[in-house]
Design an enzyme around this catalytic site. Structure first.
Site, mmCIF file in Angstrom:
data_model
loop_
_atom_site.group_PDB
_atom_site.id
_atom_site.type_symbol
_atom_site.label_atom_id
_atom_site.label_comp_id
_atom_site.label_asym_id
_atom_site.label_seq_id
_atom_site.Cartn_x
_atom_site.Cartn_y
_atom_site.Cartn_z
ATOM 1 N N TRP A 20 0.832 -1.197 0.000
ATOM 2 C CA TRP A 20 0.000 0.000 0.000
ATOM 3 C C TRP A 20 0.867 1.246 0.000
ATOM 4 C CZ3 TRP A 20 -3.162 2.909 -1.804
ATOM 5 C CH2 TRP A 20 -4.130 3.678 -1.175
ATOM 6 N N ARG A 46 12.907 0.069 4.479
ATOM 7 C CA ARG A 46 13.826 -0.339 5.542
ATOM 8 C C ARG A 46 15.207 -0.712 5.025
ATOM 9 N NH1 ARG A 46 10.742 -5.004 8.681
ATOM 10 N NH2 ARG A 46 10.339 -5.594 6.503
ATOM 11 N N TYR A 63 6.545 -6.833 -4.308
ATOM 12 C CA TYR A 63 5.089 -6.719 -4.264
ATOM 13 C C TYR A 63 4.456 -6.597 -5.650
ATOM 14 C CZ TYR A 63 5.920 -5.875 0.691
ATOM 15 O OH TYR A 63 6.324 -5.997 1.999
ATOM 16 N N LYS A 120 -5.102 0.425 8.983
ATOM 17 C CA LYS A 120 -6.487 0.178 9.371
ATOM 18 C C LYS A 120 -6.490 -0.875 10.474
ATOM 19 C CE LYS A 120 -8.181 1.360 4.760
ATOM 20 N NZ LYS A 120 -8.830 0.906 3.530
ATOM 21 N N ALA A 168 -4.362 -2.440 -3.507
ATOM 22 C CA ALA A 168 -3.133 -1.853 -4.038
ATOM 23 C C ALA A 168 -2.808 -2.309 -5.458
ATOM 24 C CB ALA A 168 -1.966 -2.181 -3.099
ATOM 25 N N LYS A 219 -14.091 -3.337 8.837
ATOM 26 C CA LYS A 219 -14.321 -4.087 7.606
ATOM 27 C C LYS A 219 -13.290 -5.193 7.421
ATOM 28 C CE LYS A 219 -10.785 -2.281 5.212
ATOM 29 N NZ LYS A 219 -9.772 -2.911 4.361
ATOM 30 N N SER A 282 -7.822 -9.102 -1.526
ATOM 31 C CA SER A 282 -7.858 -8.643 -0.138
ATOM 32 C C SER A 282 -7.123 -9.621 0.762
ATOM 33 C CB SER A 282 -9.316 -8.501 0.326
ATOM 34 O OG SER A 282 -9.400 -8.492 1.733
ATOM 35 N N ASN A 284 -7.190 -9.778 4.038
ATOM 36 C CA ASN A 284 -8.031 -10.269 5.127
ATOM 37 C C ASN A 284 -9.010 -11.321 4.637
ATOM 38 O OD1 ASN A 284 -7.347 -8.496 7.612
ATOM 39 N ND2 ASN A 284 -7.489 -7.036 5.934
ATOM 40 N N GLU A 309 -4.322 -7.399 8.934
ATOM 41 C CA GLU A 309 -4.460 -6.615 10.161
ATOM 42 C C GLU A 309 -5.528 -7.167 11.106
ATOM 43 O OE1 GLU A 309 -2.546 -4.333 11.168
ATOM 44 O OE2 GLU A 309 -1.942 -2.904 9.626
#
Length: 361
Positions: A20, A46, A63, A120, A168, A219, A282, A284, A309
């Protein structure tokens, strides 16, 4: 409006080069180019070797392999260099490491800068929202530097939240999307929105920071549940029911904390919920499906390269809801699975609550 709020945005720093953070850096760089603002945009990661490869190849191969990043986007692993002079600092860090990273780098953030949270989640232990964590750590850092906070304006008024349907990979492909920038005052939200508006990304604004944050974090838990439903081969009726009742739970909590009900029917509520619950992109949703397939919560990292998350936020969210007397049966059912009190197979009877009541309650 404070003098700092009238200042032209000359530099935007994005702290965190994950999926993201990288996508938002592309948005900001494209916005600067399309709108000819001359703003410098820098992505701070990093590892120096990774940032050097990004500079040479113009892509973040971990990514988004093969997806080119704008020529006007800079990369660095030197946080001091990246943050110095930045008028807007975008915090693209996971919720559970945000505080520790700010403790390391807040001393480099300019006193006048606007802070934008992309995370989030709720902080484990404190139950604090990300805007609260940012405010607390920045105030402490500025006090240690001897900065008179009264002279630069209250920190909470310069902390913003970005939320909405923000997958993303789709953004990297420049597929059109809209999101929300929330700040306590509209002028601040508008300044940040102008800095990230481009041909494929449309930021709206509001002043409901609480509601926008709650919509974004709840969400994730609802998406985890929908992913479990999909992993159990439940059909669209089940998933639509969980999403709809999940939105009702989200609204109840947001209002109890001082948020606006209308926010939940917009991009930060319904819009984000639909995207996160419906898309295989997603993280999650993916985590929920893996849980239903037998992967334990502590081993999700072996199957996913990105952080879900909701795994850490769900128990904290349930505690927050209980503390405010808000019923959230779907969230409680998810927590029961994550803590091993029930199996995914036992989830269905708990999802929609057992007592019959009017839909509006």
């Amino acid at each position: 409006m404070q003098k700092s709020e009238q200042r032209q945005v000359r530099k935007i720093a994005i702290l965190g080069a994950g999926s993201w953070g990288t996508a938002f850096a592309k948005i900001a760089a494209d916005s600067a180019r399309e709108n000819n603002t001359g703003a410098q945009v820098v992505l701070i990661g990093r590892e120096a070797s990774t940032m050097e490869r990004c500079t040479q190849t113009r892509e973040n191969a971990r990514y988004f392999p093969g997806m080119k990043l704008p020529d006007n986007l800079l990369f660095t692993a030197d946080a001091r260099e990246g943050l110095t002079g930045a008028d807007i600092v975008v915090l693209a860090l996971p919720a559970q490491v945000l505080r520790s990273q700010l403790q390391l780098f807040a001393r480099f953030i300019e006193p006048h800068a606007f802070l934008v949270s992309l995370a989030k989640g709720l902080e484990t232990g404190t139950g604090m929202r990300m805007s609260q964590v940012i405010t607390e750590e920045l105030e402490e850092a500025l006090a240690m530097r001897g900065v008179d906070i009264r002279a630069i304006g209250h920190i909470p008024h310069r902390v913003c939240v970005l939320s909405g349907p923000n997958l993303a990979t789709e953004i990297m492909g420049e597929e059109p999307t809209a999101s929300v920038i929330a700040a306590r005052t509209l002028p601040v939200a508008e300044i940040v929105a102008k800095s990230c508006a481009c041909s494929y990304f449309r930021p709206y604004t509001n002043t409901d920071v609480v509601g926008t944050e709650i919509g974004g974090l709840v969400k994730n838990v609802i998406a985890l549940c929908v992913g479990m439903c999909e992993g159990r081969n439940y059909g669209d009726n089940s998933k639509a029911s969980v999403m709809t009742r999940g939105l009702a739970e989200t609204t109840r909590l947001a209002v109890a904390l001082g948020g606006e009900p209308a926010t939940m029917s917009g991009l930060a509520g319904m819009g984000d919920l639909i995207a996160t619950c419906s898309s295989p992109l997603s993280r999650n949703h993916t985590a929920g499906r893996l849980l239903a397939e037998g992967v334990t919560p502590d081993r999700l990292g072996e199957h996913m390269s990105q952080t879900a998350e909701s795994i850490k936020s769900a128990p904290v969210l349930a505690q927050l809801a209980r503390r405010h007397g808000v019923e959230m049966p779907i969230v409680e059912a998810v927590v029961a699975v994550l803590t091993g009190r029930i199996s995914v197979e036992q989830l269905a009877p708990l999802l929609l609550g057992r007592s019959l009541k009017h839909e509006g309650h």
